[in-house]
Design an enzyme around this catalytic site. Structure first.
Site, PDB file in Angstrom:
ATOM      1  N   ASP A  17       0.848  -1.187   0.000  1.00  0.00           N
ATOM      2  CA  ASP A  17       0.000   0.000   0.000  1.00  0.00           C
ATOM      3  C   ASP A  17       0.893   1.249   0.000  1.00  0.00           C
ATOM      4  O   ASP A  17       2.124   1.131  -0.045  1.00  0.00           O
ATOM      5  CB  ASP A  17      -0.965  -0.041   1.188  1.00  0.00           C
ATOM      6  CG  ASP A  17      -0.276   0.001   2.533  1.00  0.00           C
ATOM      7  OD1 ASP A  17       0.922   0.360   2.610  1.00  0.00           O
ATOM      8  OD2 ASP A  17      -0.932  -0.326   3.538  1.00  0.00           O
ATOM      9  N   PRO A  77     -12.197 -25.959  -1.462  1.00  0.00           N
ATOM     10  CA  PRO A  77     -12.475 -24.556  -1.183  1.00  0.00           C
ATOM     11  C   PRO A  77     -12.314 -24.210   0.302  1.00  0.00           C
ATOM     12  O   PRO A  77     -12.487 -25.055   1.179  1.00  0.00           O
ATOM     13  CB  PRO A  77     -13.921 -24.374  -1.640  1.00  0.00           C
ATOM     14  CG  PRO A  77     -14.497 -25.739  -1.676  1.00  0.00           C
ATOM     15  CD  PRO A  77     -13.379 -26.677  -1.928  1.00  0.00           C
TER      16      PRO A  77
END
Length: 141
Positions: free
Chosen positions: A16, A58
């Protein structure tokens, strides 16, 4: 239990504006580390699918504990271990280390799934004993 390791170099686009890793990237690396863990145990995902007729594993729950930030240019090691098998689920723990110091711990619960009879969806299926054995007997790598 078998622990696999893989190295990740933190790229500029992983960070970031404060030059620390944007937290969703840890979950991306942990997901890739789970697939790497199966491959390191001798069951790459395509082989797991072909051999057992499953469609994947998953994630159904995930969390992380952040201890130290990682920055652009850092080289980190992710250690991955399956810590528990249920009948169709398994728990995965990841430890992301920089210079041997713990930066992030990641936790996943995954479920082995196959297609439903009608082919329209997915449903859980038992984790084969042969799969479990690979993670109990494989050496560290």
């Amino acid at each position: 239990m078998f622990t696999s390791r893989r190295t990740v170099t933190i790229e500029w686009g992983d960070c970031d504006p404060a030059d620390i890793v944007f937290y969703p990237n840890y979950f991306r690396w942990f997901d890739a580390s789970t697939a790497h863990h199966f491959k390191a145990a001798g069951l790459p995902k395509p082989e797991l699918i072909r051999r057992y007729g499953v469609v994947g594993f998953p994630m159904v729950d995930t969390s992380a504990k952040f201890h130290r930030p990682s920055r652009h240019g850092d080289e980190v090691v992710i250690e991955t271990t399956i810590t528990r098998f249920g009948s169709s689920s398994f728990d995965v723990e990841h430890r992301l280390l920089r210079d041997g110091k713990l930066c992030v711990e990641g936790f996943e619960k995954r479920v082995l799934v196959k297609r439903t009879e009608d082919g329209e969806g997915i449903t859980s299926c038992p984790v084969p004993d042969e799969v479990k054995e690979r993670f109990y007997t494989t050496g560290t790598g």
